[in-house]
Every structure is written in C-alpha cells, then in structure tokens.
Design a protein around this motif. Structure first.
Motif, PDB file in Angstrom:
ATOM      1  N   GLY A   1      -3.682  -5.414  -1.386  1.00 37.78           N
ATOM      2  CA  GLY A   1      -4.412  -4.519  -0.515  1.00 37.78           C
ATOM      3  C   GLY A   1      -3.523  -3.684   0.389  1.00 37.78           C
ATOM      4  N   ASP A   2      -2.668  -4.337   1.171  1.00 38.89           N
ATOM      5  CA  ASP A   2      -1.863  -3.614   2.139  1.00 38.89           C
ATOM      6  C   ASP A   2      -0.433  -3.443   1.645  1.00 38.89           C
ATOM      7  OD1 ASP A   2      -1.942  -6.274   2.090  1.00 38.89           O
ATOM      8  OD2 ASP A   2      -1.852  -6.610   4.243  1.00 38.89           O
TER       9      ASP A   2
ATOM     10  N   ALA B   1       5.164  -5.349   8.085  1.00 37.93           N
ATOM     11  CA  ALA B   1       4.133  -6.294   7.650  1.00 37.93           C
ATOM     12  C   ALA B   1       4.760  -7.637   7.281  1.00 37.93           C
ATOM     13  CB  ALA B   1       3.372  -5.725   6.456  1.00 37.93           C
ATOM     14  N   ILE B   2       5.919  -7.586   6.642  1.00 38.26           N
ATOM     15  CA  ILE B   2       6.595  -8.829   6.276  1.00 38.26           C
ATOM     16  C   ILE B   2       6.962  -9.619   7.524  1.00 38.26           C
ATOM     17  CG2 ILE B   2       8.672  -9.783   5.229  1.00 38.26           C
ATOM     18  CD1 ILE B   2       8.603  -7.305   3.336  1.00 38.26           C
ATOM     19  N   ALA B   3       7.568  -8.921   8.492  1.00 38.38           N
ATOM     20  CA  ALA B   3       7.971  -9.606   9.726  1.00 38.38           C
ATOM     21  C   ALA B   3       6.762 -10.200  10.432  1.00 38.38           C
ATOM     22  CB  ALA B   3       8.695  -8.621  10.637  1.00 38.38           C
ATOM     23  N   ARG B   4       5.675  -9.451  10.468  1.00 41.31           N
ATOM     24  CA  ARG B   4       4.470  -9.941  11.128  1.00 41.31           C
ATOM     25  C   ARG B   4       3.974 -11.205  10.431  1.00 41.31           C
ATOM     26  NH1 ARG B   4       0.719  -6.148   9.874  1.00 41.31           N
ATOM     27  NH2 ARG B   4       2.300  -4.653  10.532  1.00 41.31           N
ATOM     28  N   LYS B   5       3.884 -11.102   9.103  1.00 42.31           N
ATOM     29  CA  LYS B   5       3.341 -12.231   8.338  1.00 42.31           C
ATOM     30  C   LYS B   5       4.235 -13.465   8.450  1.00 42.31           C
ATOM     31  CE  LYS B   5       0.794 -13.671   4.603  1.00 42.31           C
ATOM     32  NZ  LYS B   5      -0.596 -13.322   4.242  1.00 42.31           N
ATOM     33  N   ALA B   6       5.535 -13.253   8.493  1.00 43.68           N
ATOM     34  CA  ALA B   6       6.466 -14.388   8.518  1.00 43.68           C
ATOM     35  C   ALA B   6       6.786 -14.829   9.949  1.00 43.68           C
ATOM     36  CB  ALA B   6       7.752 -14.024   7.795  1.00 43.68           C
ATOM     37  N   ASN B   7       6.201 -14.177  10.941  1.00 41.94           N
ATOM     38  CA  ASN B   7       6.505 -14.499  12.337  1.00 41.94           C
ATOM     39  C   ASN B   7       8.008 -14.458  12.608  1.00 41.94           C
ATOM     40  OD1 ASN B   7       3.840 -14.911  13.195  1.00 41.94           O
ATOM     41  ND2 ASN B   7       3.861 -16.962  12.304  1.00 41.94           N
TER      42      ASN B   7
END
Lengths: 218, 218
Positions: free
Chosen positions: A30-31, A37-43
DNA sequence: TCCGAACCGTACCGTACGGTACAGAATTCG
DNA sequence: CGAATTCTGTACCGTACGGTACGGTTCGGA
C-alpha cells in the motif's frame, strides 16, 4: 550455504528487526517504502539506517540477503534413491518452489529487483536472481544427477534438464503474480500442480523401465 | 483483434510519434522516463502531453496499447491440419513468443507493468498481462483444439495444456531477462529452444499413433 | 556517579519530478 | 488577410523523498 550463514550473523538482532520492518513494508504494497517510513516502522532514526546500511539501496540489498538466508530449506539427501523417493523429492522441490514464488515476500522482492534492473543499477536484480532461480537450480541439480546415476533419469545436459523442470513447475505463475494477476494459489492447488509437473517431467526424462543393475549390493 | 484495430486509429500520426518516443525512452533504460524527457524527445510540450493523455500513467497505458496493436502476428489457419503442419505451427508460435519476450521492448514494458502492480495501481500490469500472456493464449488455443479435433493431440483441459506449452517454451527466460540477466537470445538459439519445446510438448500431449479416421474423405 | 558511545526523534536541505500557466509561433479556416 | 485554434518551449509551483545535522536520551563501563 556459506552465503546463508554469513547473512545470519552479519547483523545484530536490532539490525535484523530493521530488515524485518523493510520486509513488512515491502509486502504490504500500500504505502511507499521510503526511508522515513522504514525508520518509523522500525522505531529507529534515519541516521542510524544510513550508518548501518550506507544508503537506501544498501538497505534493500541487505533485506534481500536477509530474506534469502532464512528461506533455505534443508537439502535433500540423494543417496540410494529409488523411483518413489526421487519422485517424492522432486514433488517436494516443486511444492517448495511454487510456495516461495507465490508468497507475497517473493513477489515484492522480485518486483524490487526488476525495478532496479530497469534503472541501470542491476545489482539487486542479480542478487534476487542468485537467491531465487539460481539457488534452486544448484540445489536441484544434485538430485537430478543422483537420479541419473541410479538409472532413474536419462538426460545429457543437467542445466537444460533443470530448466525444463523449472518451466513445467512454474509455467505462467510468476509472471502473472508479478503483474498483479489474482491467482488463487492454495496449498491444495500447489500440491496438484507439483504432482502434475513431476509426472510430466518423468514422462520426458524418466529412464526406460529396465532392470537396473544392482550396483554394489553383491 | 478489435483491440488492435481500435488502438491503430485511436490516435493521430503525431500522437503515435509521441508514443514511439516513449517506447524509445523506455527501451534505452539509461535515463529516467520523465514527462520532461518525453516532451523533449518528442519535440512537443508537456502541456500537450497532458491534454492528449491525461497524466503520466495514461501516457504509459497508451504506450502499452500502441505497442500491443503493432505486435499481433497473423493468426494461423488451423483447418485440415496434419501432424507436420501442427508441429510447424507450434514451433512458429514458440519462436514468435520467445522473440517477443526477449525483445528490449517487451522487457521494458513488463518492467513498467510490474513496477506499477507493486504500487497498488495495477491497471498497467493487467494491461501488459492481457496483451502478453493472455493474448498469446487466446491465439494458441484454437490451434491446440484443432489439433485435438484432428486426432493429433490428446488432452482434456485446453487452458492447462496451453500453460504447459507456455512453461516448456518460456522456462526461466522471462524472469531472468526481467531481473537483468545477460542471456544470449540469438535467432539460432531461439529456433533450437522452440524445436525442443515443441518436441517435448508432443511427447506429453501427442495422440497415440493410431490410424486416424479419414474424416470426410469418402 | 560520571563519561562516552550509540541511538532516537525531529527538523532541515537540495533536488527531482509531476503537473500547470503562459507567451509566442504555427496552422487552420472563414 | 485576420481571427481562432492548436501547439511549442520555458518558466514555475508544490510535494515527495533521499540524505544530513543536531539536541536529547539511554546505557554500559570505570
């Protein structure tokens, strides 16, 4: 083999978490898979991403290697083969291969590799190829040659024989999935297709039913 | 069929020139296919591009349709088939298909379709699929069924039979090319592969050599 | 307890690119 | 010839995104 072991301890647990996050993003198409986005998802921070993996392509390459290191199924033992063992092993190979190429992960990674191959920098494409098509080839060839050595198969060119098996198993599945075709690939469907492909393969390359010399057993 | 005719007169000559420019840019993968690059190459303004094709995706879709409308090879006449005619026709199909999927144009368009399919909007992917895999299927099936009607082939499921032929012909060629593998696809190589695939196909689906009833001839 | 290294979160920068606006040339048509 | 239309070339806008900088926080070791 050495490749897989290298990939397994090439990164820390934390880094593997990051790579899993990349896989998650790739699979849920989807995104867009941006570094943010990777950094956000992986914290984790983007800075850490770049410190660990160099740049976005390095991160994608690491993800391909990481996924590949997990996928290796155990090799099949190819000693003292009889016909039914060979058939079962080939069918298991076919099931495994069909399951892999039907998985959302494989589809996503192949799409990334193909996109990169279209943009000049083909290293990701070659990597996907090495861990997909060529890896399965190197794993299957010993089985084919063992089958020949035991008088169960008849062929000259191992590579060409493998490619025929590859075609009989895969047919149009991969290209259709890559292009977004909805193609129901249930477990039962895959098992049936694997059995059909194996049977066709034996029809083409099975050795004529001769009394095979009882090699070694007195 | 109607599709091709529609595509042929769907655009003016000037517009076809633009679509050819897009194809040129796609095929020479070096530089990105931006709207600015397209306008520059086609000697037209971006504004005209958007007026004619809506947006960038519309332009790419039109390019796929335009290329597809040019590719259609003449259908094969499948009346009064004998074995050698059938074999020749199948071999010609295989040669044609291998030539198409090995072409830089096909590779580029499939890459675009696959990239789009990965970005959610799968209409381009479906279009490539319709004009590639499914178009060749619809063209080949009548030949297979004519072969069966004339007692030369034996099979139940036309679709499944076609898919096997597809696999025997294509094998790993398309995925390797899409992923950037250098794979020599000379004319001689293609002819040899087509012959091998056809022979294997007959081995699997050729009707047993019975005296075929001389239907119609007294 | 203090120090330093690693890391997170966020803000920031530069560029590439899709899409739009506009002025002037070319073309068509009355 | 003149008006209207269509097109070209270029400039422009907004946004998305790769990559960097930096202050604040956590954590292990002395």
């Amino acid at each position: 083999m050495g490749e897989a072991a290298a990939a397994l301890d090439e990164w820390t647990e934390r880094q593997k978490d990051v790579l899993d996050a990349v896989l998650d993003l790739l699979v849920t198409g989807g995104d867009a898979v941006t570094t943010a986005a990777i950094a956000r998802k992986a914290n984790c921070s983007k800075e850490t991403l770049y410190k660990w993996f160099g740049d976005r392509d390095g991160l994608l390459a690491a993800t391909v290697r990481w996924q590949a290191s997990r996928v290796r199924a155990g090799n099949f033992d190819a000693q003292h083969l009889d016909a039914s063992q060979l058939r079962e092993s080939l069918e298991a190979f076919a099931i495994n291969w069909l399951t892999v190429i039907s998985s959302r992960t494989s589809i996503a990674l192949n799409r990334v590799g193909i996109s990169h191959a279209g943009s000049g920098k083909s290293s990701l494409g070659r990597m996907v190829l090495a861990n997909g098509r060529f890896a399965i080839g190197e794993r299957l060839k010993p089985l084919l040659e063992a089958g020949r050595a035991n008088g169960l198969l008849a062929f000259d060119d191992t590579e060409a024989t493998f490619r025929t098996f590859f075609g009989l198993v895969g047919r149009d599945v991969q290209i259709r999935l890559l292009l977004g075709d909805r193609l129901e690939t249930t477990e039962a469907e895959i098992a049936r297709d694997a059995a059909r492909a194996t049977q066709q393969f034996f029809a083409l390359y099975g050795a004529p039913q001769t009394q095979k010399p009882l090699q070694g057993r007195i």
